[in-house]
Design a protein around this motif. Structure first.
Motif, mmCIF file in Angstrom:
data_model
loop_
_atom_site.group_PDB
_atom_site.id
_atom_site.type_symbol
_atom_site.label_atom_id
_atom_site.label_comp_id
_atom_site.label_asym_id
_atom_site.label_seq_id
_atom_site.Cartn_x
_atom_site.Cartn_y
_atom_site.Cartn_z
ATOM 1 N N GLU A 252 19.048 0.208 5.532
ATOM 2 C CA GLU A 252 18.705 1.026 4.372
ATOM 3 C C GLU A 252 17.199 1.144 4.186
ATOM 4 O OE1 GLU A 252 20.716 2.680 2.622
ATOM 5 O OE2 GLU A 252 22.720 1.835 2.919
ATOM 6 N N ASN A 253 16.467 0.103 4.615
ATOM 7 C CA ASN A 253 15.029 0.090 4.386
ATOM 8 C C ASN A 253 14.236 0.557 5.602
ATOM 9 O OD1 ASN A 253 15.322 -0.884 1.779
ATOM 10 N ND2 ASN A 253 15.428 -3.002 2.504
ATOM 11 N N ALA A 254 14.946 1.214 6.526
ATOM 12 C CA ALA A 254 14.278 1.593 7.774
ATOM 13 C C ALA A 254 13.092 2.525 7.530
ATOM 14 C CB ALA A 254 15.268 2.259 8.711
ATOM 15 N N VAL A 255 13.292 3.490 6.638
ATOM 16 C CA VAL A 255 12.216 4.447 6.375
ATOM 17 C C VAL A 255 11.054 3.756 5.661
ATOM 18 C CG1 VAL A 255 11.635 6.614 5.219
ATOM 19 C CG2 VAL A 255 13.846 6.362 6.339
ATOM 20 N N LEU A 256 11.424 2.831 4.764
ATOM 21 C CA LEU A 256 10.367 2.074 4.085
ATOM 22 C C LEU A 256 9.544 1.277 5.091
ATOM 23 C CD1 LEU A 256 12.116 0.668 0.878
ATOM 24 C CD2 LEU A 256 10.305 2.376 1.019
ATOM 25 N N LEU A 257 10.258 0.788 6.102
ATOM 26 C CA LEU A 257 9.597 0.007 7.141
ATOM 27 C C LEU A 257 8.565 0.866 7.877
ATOM 28 C CD1 LEU A 257 10.102 -2.885 8.157
ATOM 29 C CD2 LEU A 257 11.472 -1.898 9.981
ATOM 30 N N LEU A 258 8.996 2.102 8.149
ATOM 31 C CA LEU A 258 8.100 3.034 8.833
ATOM 32 C C LEU A 258 6.865 3.315 7.981
ATOM 33 C CD1 LEU A 258 8.258 4.606 11.498
ATOM 34 C CD2 LEU A 258 9.063 6.563 10.177
ATOM 35 N N LYS A 259 7.100 3.491 6.685
ATOM 36 C CA LYS A 259 5.987 3.751 5.768
ATOM 37 C C LYS A 259 5.077 2.525 5.705
ATOM 38 C CE LYS A 259 8.065 7.253 2.843
ATOM 39 N NZ LYS A 259 8.786 7.506 1.598
ATOM 40 N N PHE A 260 5.700 1.349 5.731
ATOM 41 C CA PHE A 260 4.908 0.127 5.671
ATOM 42 C C PHE A 260 3.966 0.042 6.867
ATOM 43 C CE2 PHE A 260 4.427 -4.407 6.835
ATOM 44 C CZ PHE A 260 3.692 -4.806 5.736
ATOM 45 N N ARG A 261 4.513 0.415 8.047
ATOM 46 C CA ARG A 261 3.667 0.351 9.241
ATOM 47 C C ARG A 261 2.492 1.320 9.133
ATOM 48 N NH1 ARG A 261 5.612 1.364 15.405
ATOM 49 N NH2 ARG A 261 6.007 3.449 14.607
ATOM 50 N N SER A 262 2.768 2.539 8.696
ATOM 51 C CA SER A 262 1.650 3.490 8.596
ATOM 52 C C SER A 262 0.700 3.080 7.483
ATOM 53 C CB SER A 262 2.171 4.911 8.399
ATOM 54 O OG SER A 262 2.833 5.000 7.174
ATOM 55 N N ASN A 263 1.252 2.496 6.396
ATOM 56 C CA ASN A 263 0.375 2.030 5.321
ATOM 57 C C ASN A 263 -0.482 0.861 5.772
ATOM 58 O OD1 ASN A 263 1.250 3.937 3.577
ATOM 59 N ND2 ASN A 263 2.735 2.635 2.524
ATOM 60 N N LEU A 264 0.108 0.033 6.617
ATOM 61 C CA LEU A 264 -0.649 -1.113 7.139
ATOM 62 C C LEU A 264 -1.870 -0.621 7.914
ATOM 63 C CD1 LEU A 264 -0.408 -4.248 7.341
ATOM 64 C CD2 LEU A 264 0.645 -3.890 9.566
ATOM 65 N N ASP A 265 -1.652 0.397 8.747
ATOM 66 C CA ASP A 265 -2.766 0.981 9.500
ATOM 67 C C ASP A 265 -3.798 1.594 8.546
ATOM 68 O OD1 ASP A 265 -1.596 0.253 11.832
ATOM 69 O OD2 ASP A 265 -0.644 2.191 12.195
ATOM 70 N N LEU A 266 -3.265 2.268 7.514
ATOM 71 C CA LEU A 266 -4.151 2.935 6.558
ATOM 72 C C LEU A 266 -4.984 1.912 5.784
ATOM 73 C CD1 LEU A 266 -4.866 5.705 5.287
ATOM 74 C CD2 LEU A 266 -3.155 5.218 3.550
ATOM 75 N N ILE A 267 -4.316 0.839 5.342
ATOM 76 C CA ILE A 267 -5.017 -0.183 4.557
ATOM 77 C C ILE A 267 -6.109 -0.831 5.407
ATOM 78 C CG2 ILE A 267 -4.749 -2.477 3.516
ATOM 79 C CD1 ILE A 267 -1.944 -1.463 2.576
ATOM 80 N N TYR A 268 -5.755 -1.149 6.645
ATOM 81 C CA TYR A 268 -6.775 -1.758 7.503
ATOM 82 C C TYR A 268 -7.913 -0.772 7.762
ATOM 83 C CZ TYR A 268 -9.335 -4.081 11.061
ATOM 84 O OH TYR A 268 -10.370 -4.657 11.736
ATOM 85 N N GLY A 269 -7.558 0.480 7.980
ATOM 86 C CA GLY A 269 -8.581 1.501 8.214
ATOM 87 C C GLY A 269 -9.529 1.611 7.027
ATOM 88 N N LEU A 270 -8.936 1.603 5.813
ATOM 89 C CA LEU A 270 -9.772 1.682 4.610
ATOM 90 C C LEU A 270 -10.671 0.466 4.487
ATOM 91 C CD1 LEU A 270 -7.312 3.113 1.932
ATOM 92 C CD2 LEU A 270 -9.398 4.178 2.787
ATOM 93 N N LEU A 271 -10.079 -0.709 4.734
ATOM 94 C CA LEU A 271 -10.876 -1.942 4.681
ATOM 95 C C LEU A 271 -12.028 -1.875 5.674
ATOM 96 C CD1 LEU A 271 -8.290 -4.872 4.425
ATOM 97 C CD2 LEU A 271 -10.109 -4.312 2.810
ATOM 98 N N ALA A 272 -11.710 -1.408 6.883
ATOM 99 C CA ALA A 272 -12.732 -1.330 7.928
ATOM 100 C C ALA A 272 -13.825 -0.343 7.537
ATOM 101 C CB ALA A 272 -12.098 -0.920 9.256
ATOM 102 N N VAL A 273 -13.420 0.805 6.963
ATOM 103 C CA VAL A 273 -14.410 1.808 6.568
ATOM 104 C C VAL A 273 -15.314 1.260 5.459
ATOM 105 C CG1 VAL A 273 -14.669 4.021 5.375
ATOM 106 C CG2 VAL A 273 -13.118 3.839 7.309
ATOM 107 N N LEU A 274 -14.689 0.577 4.479
ATOM 108 C CA LEU A 274 -15.484 -0.002 3.379
ATOM 109 C C LEU A 274 -16.456 -1.044 3.912
ATOM 110 C CD1 LEU A 274 -12.827 -0.395 0.534
ATOM 111 C CD2 LEU A 274 -14.822 1.091 0.548
ATOM 112 N N ALA A 275 -15.941 -1.915 4.779
ATOM 113 C CA ALA A 275 -16.796 -2.966 5.339
ATOM 114 C C ALA A 275 -17.929 -2.336 6.158
ATOM 115 C CB ALA A 275 -15.967 -3.909 6.209
#
Lengths: 395, 250
Positions: A252-275
């Motif tokens: 049931e949470n498969a799509v959420l999982l997919l979103k989590f993966r892309s969000n994980l990349d996004l969050i790290y990208g944002l952190l990296a850009v800020l740093a």
């Protein structure tokens, strides 16, 4: 050694405490970012990737029973977003009463049966066929069966109060690893599944004839269906819904999982850009400050004939050297930390807790060099503007 | 105002090709109320010219104008011929003098702080890619008394030692013109006379023309040298600080 390089090195060596402080500050920014990246690559990313790539999460289950004709399966099979589809019998018939090991010493009762076919995403290269089955690791362990071994399947029925049982010898052509399917189950071909269903449903079929002349029905009660990708789940389900077929995803949470993966990349990208932005600003300000502290020296260099280009190269070289040292020292600190992490913290199966790839190293060096060049621009412009008369006036 | 009048571009009896510097009506504004002008000045190899004027009258500015590091105002009749090149010609891009043409000794802030004395001394010649005779370098350093200090950093030596290193740096490439901005003002009084004599001696050995800014010349080793005349003229609220060669060579 060219004169600007020699001057850049000499100044850094002379002001080594300031240079060291700057490099330490860089390590303070870059080090944690590399560790976070290593964790993302390692335990976090690995876990998410495993979940995302687990074919079980791509399974679409039909709600209730239906009547699906061959045209329906042709339609599904031709869809590019469908990885695997197979007709299936009613779920009530997808159960073997017993399964016994070839030596007869071990028996497992009420074994779930799963229809399979060539291309099954849960199985390996050798497909199931009539009399040839795959067995899950959990069931194989219980029966003591290995790849190439045999099992006997028992199918029971009750007709007019009389218990009857049919049996068949099956060859195990593969064992489904537990990470693909954890529970005890037997994967068998559609003809074998149809034989089971026919034996249970038809009194005319006897235990002696239950495997003879098995023909495909004009309609099937269910199906086994896998989307090609997690992202395809929704599209396939909507297409089925458009045909009046109600379905639900296995996970049931498969799509959420997919979103989590892309969000994980996004969050790290944002952190990296800020740093990176903070680091860039600190670098630019530091280099500009260095020029201001050495204003008279730059003026004197101009007075004694050092060209504008050569003078401007000095802060650029210093920027490259400082960032190079910072990156080198960051890796020198981070890599042992990752080594300790991977030893001390137990990972799942063969996964490492934290890892950096070559492309991460090259990326850090490339971004560092780009930062060094662009951050030095302010200082270079300031150097270009320093006139030789300044040292005369200050004298 | 005489500055605005046209003046001959060459001085009678001199040859522009032989002169190290030939300047007329070369000046610039210092703020809104002071204008510093070299009315006329001609220097040949071996000449020593002292700019003897009170503080604040623009002696350093004169040196800066001669070196080309202070942009000159566009005065009528301006002549700015240095080392045979016409620096006033707007059609030619300004080419700064090389170490073999010009040596400059400043009053303070004389050395690059992160280079050793030896590196400071050698730097201008290295930048200009001049070949320096090893015996001249050794002689220069020995006579200036800094041979044991070469590996030290500027902050590890005295002000006087720094100044002597700066003199060595200015003279190393045997420049045709040596500009010195109060080179001994920061020295210990007991060393002043010795260093002044040394400057004259080394400049003669190098064959350089020397222009020296100083405001205490009378009791110095430069007392007997040729001096530039200086006067201040006030006109419409602006003080014109005017320098010219007093001995008729200009």
């Amino acid at each position: 050694m060219t004169i600007p390089l020699r001057l850049a090195l000499r100044e850094l060596r002379h002001d080594w405490i300031a240079a060291l402080c700057f490099v330490a500050a860089l390590v303070g920014v870059l080090g944690p970012m590399l560790i976070i990246l290593a964790l993302k690559n390692g335990v976090i990313g690995g876990m998410v990737d495993r979940l995302v790539e687990d074919p079980a999460n791509r399974e679409i289950i039909a709600v209730g029973t239906g009547a699906y004709d061959p045209a329906f399966f042709d339609w599904l099979g031709q869809r590019p977003d469908v990885d695997f589809v197979s007709p299936a019998t009613r779920s009530i018939n997808a159960l073997a009463d017993g399964l016994r090991s070839a030596d007869g010493k071990k028996t497992e009762l009420s074994v779930p049966l799963i229809v399979s076919a060539p291309g099954d995403p849960l199985l390996g290269a050798v497909p199931v066929a009539a009399g040839k089955v795959w067995i899950t690791a959990a069931l194989a362990e219980k029966l003591g069966v290995t790849d190439g071994g045999g099992v006997t399947m028992f199918i029971g029925r009750e007709i007019s109060g009389r218990q009857e049982s049919a049996r068949v010898e099956l060859t195990v052509v593969g064992v489904v690893p537990s990470e693909r399917y954890r529970r005890a189950a037997l994967f068998l071909s559609l003809p074998d599944m149809l034989a089971v269903e026919r034996f249970r449903d038809s009194a005319a079929i006897t235990p002696d004839t239950w495997l003879d002349d098995i023909t495909s029905p004009s309609q099937f009660a269910s199906f086994r269906l896998y989307a090609r990708d997690l992202a395809d789940l929704e599209g396939v389900m909507q297409a089925l819904s458009g045909r009046g077929v109600e379905t639900r995803p296995r996970a049931e949470n498969a799509v959420l999982l997919l979103k989590f993966r892309s969000n994980l990349d996004l969050i790290y990208g944002l952190l990296a850009v800020l740093a990176l932005a903070g680091f860039w600003a600190a670098m630019a300000a530091n280099l500009r400050g260095m020029v201001e502290r050495r204003r008279l020296a730059f003026s004197l260099l101009r007075l004694i004939g050092l060209s504008g280009r050569a003078r401007m190269v000095i802060p650029l070289l210093q920027s490259l050297m400082l960032i190079g040292c910072g990156i080198g020292l960051s890796f020198a600190v981070v890599l042992p930390v990752l080594g300790v992490l991977n030893v001390v913290v137990p990972g799942a199966e063969s996964d490492v807790i934290a890892t950096l790839r070559w492309r991460d190293v090259l990326g850090a060096v490339g971004i560092g060099a780009l930062t060094a060049v662009t951050a030095a621009g302010w200082a270079m412009r300031a150097v270009a503007a320093i006139q030789s008369e300044e040292v005369l006036r200050n004298g | 105002m005489a500055l605005r009048e046209a003046v001959p571009s060459a001085v009678p009896g001199t040859s522009a090709r032989q002169a190290v510097a030939e300047l007329r009506n070369l000046g610039c504004a210092l703020g809104s109320d002071l204008f510093v002008v070299i009315e006329s000045l001609t220097l040949f190899a071996g000449d020593v010219l002292v700019l003897d004027a009170p503080s604040g009258t623009g002696k350093s500015t004169v040196l800066g104008l001669m070196a080309g590091i202070i942009p000159a105002a566009d005065l009528q009749g301006r002549v700015q011929r240095m080392f045979g090149r016409d620096l006033a010609d707007p059609s030619r891009p300004f080419a700064p003098p090389t170490a073999a043409e010009l040596g400059f000794v400043l009053q303070t802030s004389t050395l690059i702080p992160y280079l050793s004395l030896a590196e400071n001394i050698d730097l201008p010649a290295a930048i200009a890619r001049c070949t320096v005779a090893a015996d001249w370098r050794a002689q220069l350093i020995r006579q200036l008394g800094i041979e044991t200090l070469l590996r030290r950093m500027p902050h590890q030596v005295s002000v006087g030692q720094r100044q002597r290193a700066a003199i060595a740096r200015a003279m190393l490439a045997r420049p045709r013109l040596l500009l010195m901005d109060e080179p001994v003002s920061a020295l210990d009084p007991s060393n002043v006379r010795r260093v002044e004599t040394l400057i004259l001696d080394l400049a003669r050995q190098a064959g350089a023309a020397v222009v020296l800014a100083s405001h205490q010349v009378d009791r110095s080793a430069f007392a007997a040298e040729r001096r530039a005349a200086h006067r201040v003229v006030h006109h419409q609220g602006v003080a014109y600080s005017l320098f010219h060669d007093a001995e008729g060579r200009a």
